[in-house]
Design an enzyme around this catalytic site. Structure first.
Site, mmCIF file in Angstrom:
data_model
loop_
_atom_site.group_PDB
_atom_site.id
_atom_site.type_symbol
_atom_site.label_atom_id
_atom_site.label_comp_id
_atom_site.label_asym_id
_atom_site.label_seq_id
_atom_site.Cartn_x
_atom_site.Cartn_y
_atom_site.Cartn_z
ATOM 1 N N GLY A 112 -2.638 -69.753 15.396
ATOM 2 C CA GLY A 112 -3.151 -69.264 16.667
ATOM 3 C C GLY A 112 -4.666 -69.216 16.632
ATOM 4 O O GLY A 112 -5.291 -70.003 15.926
ATOM 5 N N VAL B 238 -8.683 -67.965 16.126
ATOM 6 C CA VAL B 238 -9.503 -67.382 15.058
ATOM 7 C C VAL B 238 -9.634 -65.859 15.239
ATOM 8 O O VAL B 238 -9.411 -65.112 14.285
ATOM 9 C CB VAL B 238 -10.899 -68.046 15.013
ATOM 10 N N THR C 152 -7.687 -63.664 16.610
ATOM 11 C CA THR C 152 -6.445 -62.955 16.296
ATOM 12 C C THR C 152 -6.189 -62.954 14.798
ATOM 13 O O THR C 152 -5.787 -61.938 14.223
ATOM 14 C CB THR C 152 -5.252 -63.594 17.033
ATOM 15 N N GLU D 234 -3.515 -70.954 10.438
ATOM 16 C CA GLU D 234 -4.015 -72.218 10.969
ATOM 17 C C GLU D 234 -4.575 -71.900 12.339
ATOM 18 O O GLU D 234 -3.854 -71.416 13.204
ATOM 19 C CB GLU D 234 -2.849 -73.196 11.112
ATOM 20 N N CYS E 42 -4.308 -78.660 18.165
ATOM 21 C CA CYS E 42 -5.412 -78.299 17.287
ATOM 22 C C CYS E 42 -6.100 -79.570 16.795
ATOM 23 O O CYS E 42 -7.264 -79.544 16.420
ATOM 24 C CB CYS E 42 -4.911 -77.459 16.121
HETATM 25 C C1 LIG Z 1 3.127 -71.346 8.334
HETATM 26 O O1 LIG Z 1 2.622 -72.002 9.426
HETATM 27 C C2 LIG Z 1 2.625 -73.401 9.346
HETATM 28 C C3 LIG Z 1 2.026 -73.960 10.558
HETATM 29 O O2 LIG Z 1 0.770 -73.487 10.723
HETATM 30 C C4 LIG Z 1 4.018 -73.895 9.180
HETATM 31 O O3 LIG Z 1 4.020 -75.281 9.084
HETATM 32 C C5 LIG Z 1 4.620 -73.233 7.973
HETATM 33 O O4 LIG Z 1 5.949 -73.563 7.826
HETATM 34 C C6 LIG Z 1 4.519 -71.756 8.046
HETATM 35 N N1 LIG Z 1 4.970 -71.145 6.817
HETATM 36 C C7 LIG Z 1 5.560 -70.005 6.704
HETATM 37 C C8 LIG Z 1 5.884 -69.576 5.351
HETATM 38 O O5 LIG Z 1 5.833 -69.297 7.660
HETATM 39 C C1 LIG Z 2 -2.859 -74.875 21.010
HETATM 40 O O1 LIG Z 2 -3.605 -75.055 22.176
HETATM 41 C C2 LIG Z 2 -4.827 -74.359 22.242
HETATM 42 C C3 LIG Z 2 -5.421 -74.578 23.628
HETATM 43 O O2 LIG Z 2 -5.565 -75.924 23.923
HETATM 44 C C4 LIG Z 2 -5.717 -74.879 21.116
HETATM 45 O O3 LIG Z 2 -6.934 -74.172 21.125
HETATM 46 C C5 LIG Z 2 -5.021 -74.679 19.787
HETATM 47 O O4 LIG Z 2 -5.799 -75.231 18.748
HETATM 48 C C6 LIG Z 2 -3.658 -75.359 19.802
HETATM 49 N N1 LIG Z 2 -2.937 -75.060 18.567
HETATM 50 C C7 LIG Z 2 -2.225 -75.954 17.898
HETATM 51 C C8 LIG Z 2 -1.525 -75.483 16.688
HETATM 52 O O5 LIG Z 2 -2.119 -77.104 18.244
#
Ligand SMILES: *[C@@H]1O[C@H](CO)[C@@H](O)[C@H](O)[C@H]1NC(C)=O
Ligand SMILES: *[C@@H]1O[C@H](CO)[C@@H](O)[C@H](O)[C@H]1NC(C)=O
Ligand SMILES: *[C@@H]1O[C@H](CO)[C@@H](O)[C@H](O)[C@H]1NC(C)=O
Length: 472
Positions: free
Chosen positions: A229, A231, A233, A257, A291
């Site tokens: 999500g 930064v 948060t 991430e 992202c």
């Molecule tokens: C953590 O998040 C990533 C995506 O950002 C995902 O691919 C991964 O499975 C997640 N891992 C756990 C342990 O929740």
């Molecule tokens: C989800 O979308 C938001 C808004 O476009 C973006 O800022 C964020 O990086 C995206 N997250 C992922 C995991 O793609």
């Protein structure tokens, strides 16, 4: 995607059209409806924490082969009987076109489940050295406590992996899906249950973000947060964990991430046609809500007239619409009003700034959905608020030079390609700095974050004397 799948997906879309599905929280093995609990979400979450701790030991002791089987089965269900449903729910719920839904909710999620399970089985072979005097083994345990998984709206696959990867490794998980991806997330949760995941190993808890964050970070049993999500948060959660550090039984692991600000850097030797097509896809597919979306493009002056001309020409052909009804749409509305307002305020900023000019797009219209035109902005000022710093590459060996310059700037970078579209097991994905903790989901190292190895030494010779020989 084969036309056969396409046909079934179309049928599933018709079945879902104009329906509203009621979705519960699933806590303690029971469906709980939010109307009953609106005022006590925090109490419900505590109940979920308790229920997860109740099944943790048994789940963690289950042989990894058995846990892996559940994920192989879930992948089979997703690739066969449940595929069209999950695609249709991702299209309708998150506004994806059929191809964007397919690469996410089918291809990526199936790959995550299968590859993580394969990596988890392979990990068991990584064992310490044994000698004639001792046999040493490493046991890959789940973490002690519960894991909080917070997933974003953008990818159905991320939600499934976020909750799934730690469960595979023997952990118990509270999964808070995004408010705007509940439909597909719940379907993934049901697939996991159908594949044999026992109750309470993963609990499905759609909840208000801050209430969820406050409740999980104040439990002494928190042992990990997996977050995707924004930064701010993630920083907030990290600070809350730091403040509660004395309360925890173990140091919680934090994986985050947080997105990035990707760029395409076009070298003077580039194939202009391929560069333009890569930019159109990367910047505008799924309305740029990835992202990995390309948000900045650097082009040398020598190529700019040609690239600009072709970009504008192709931009004119991009179509927007409801992807579940009109299959010729390349993109759809953005996810919600908040997102629409944020983008609109950036476009207002562009209109006010003397350094920026809109080459194409720029209109925002929320009369029938939160539609934002794909927008191309030109600037000669790389320090403008909408951009950030980048260095110019010189010399012949571009790949080598880029690798050196970008050593700390990019977690993933691709040569002769667009920035989106990482494939599980081929380009494990992630970034550092403010982009996240760079744990590379989609690769073999990722699951190490969700295991707490135990080393067992079994000595075969007795110790007959405490004095050392030189003392005798
Ligand atoms: C953590 O998040 C990533 C995506 O950002 C995902 O691919 C991964 O499975 C997640 N891992 C756990 C342990 O929740
Ligand atoms: C989800 O979308 C938001 C808004 O476009 C973006 O800022 C964020 O990086 C995206 N997250 C992922 C995991 O793609
Ligand atoms: C957690 O569950 C146990 C029974 O397993 C119960 O005794 C305890 O009161 C519960 N705690 C909370 C906070 O619900």
């Amino acid at each position: 995607m084969s036309s056969w799948n396409f046909f079934f997906c179309f049928q599933a879309l018709l079945d879902l059209q104009d329906k509203t599905e009621e979705i519960p929280c699933v806590v303690g093995g029971e469906d709980v409806w939010t109307e009953d609990v609106r005022y006590q979400v925090s109490a419900l979450l505590n109940k979920a924490i308790n229920a997860s701790l109740g099944v943790r030991k048994e789940w963690d002791l289950k042989p990894v082969q058995d846990r892996a089987q559940i994920f192989f089965k879930a992948a089979d269900l997703l690739s066969g009987p449940r595929r069209s449903e999950i695609l249709a729910k991702t299209m309708i719920g998150q506004g994806k076109t059929v191809i964007q839904a397919e690469i996410d909710a089918a291809a990526e999620l199936i790959d995550f489940f299968r590859f993580n399970a394969k990596y988890a089985l392979e990990l068991q072979h990584q064992q310490p050295i044994s000698t004639s005097v001792s046999t040493n083994t490493m046991s890959y345990r789940g973490l002690e406590g519960f894991i909080a998984a917070v997933s974003p709206f953008n990818f159905t696959a991320i939600g499934g992996n976020l909750a799934g990867a730690p469960a595979l490794m023997g952990n118990v998980v509270l999964w808070k899906p995004s408010d705007t991806a509940v439909l597909s997330s719940y379907a993934v949760y049901q697939v996991l249950r159908e594949a044999g995941l026992p109750p309470n190993v993963i609990q499905f808890v759609p909840a208000d973000g801050p209430v969820f964050g406050d409740t999980v970070t104040s439990s002494p049993h928190l042992c990990g947060i997996n977050f995707t999500g924004s930064v701010p948060t993630f920083r907030r959660l990290w600070k809350q964990v730091a403040q509660n550090l004395d309360v925890y039984r173990t140091f919680p692991r934090l994986a985050g991430e947080c997105g990035g600000k990707n760029f395409h850097f076009v070298h003077g030797s580039a194939d202009a046609e391929s560069a333009v097509n890569g930019v159109i896809r990367s910047a505008f597919e799924y309305s740029g809500q990835k992202c990995s979306a390309c948000s900045r493009l650097y082009v040398p002056d020598s190529l700019w007239p040609q690239i600009k001309g072709r970009l504008l020409e192709e931009h004119g052909k991009i179509t927007a619409g409801n992807p579940a009804e009109d299959f010729s749409s390349f993109l759809s509305a953005v996810i919600d009003e908040k997102s629409f307002r944020r983008i609109k305020s950036w476009i207002d900023h562009v209109m006010m700034s003397p350094d920026l000019s809109i080459l194409a797009g720029g209109k925002c219209d929320d009369s029938v959905g939160y539609f934002v035109e794909p927008t191309i902005i030109e600037t000669k000022n790389p320090k403008e608020k909408i951009m950030t710093e980048v260095k110019v590459l010189k010399g012949k060996n571009v790949i080598k030079e880029a690798t050196d310059i970008l050593r700390n700037a990019a977690g993933n970078f691709y040569v002769n390609d667009k920035s989106t579209g990482a494939v599980v097991a081929q380009q494990p994905f992630g970034g550092s700095r403010a982009s996240g903790t760079n744990d590379k989901p989609g690769g073999p190292h990722y699951i190490l974050r969700w295991t707490s190895p135990q080393v067992i030494k079994e000595t075969h010779v007795p110790l007959n004397e405490w004095k050392y020989p030189y003392m005798l």
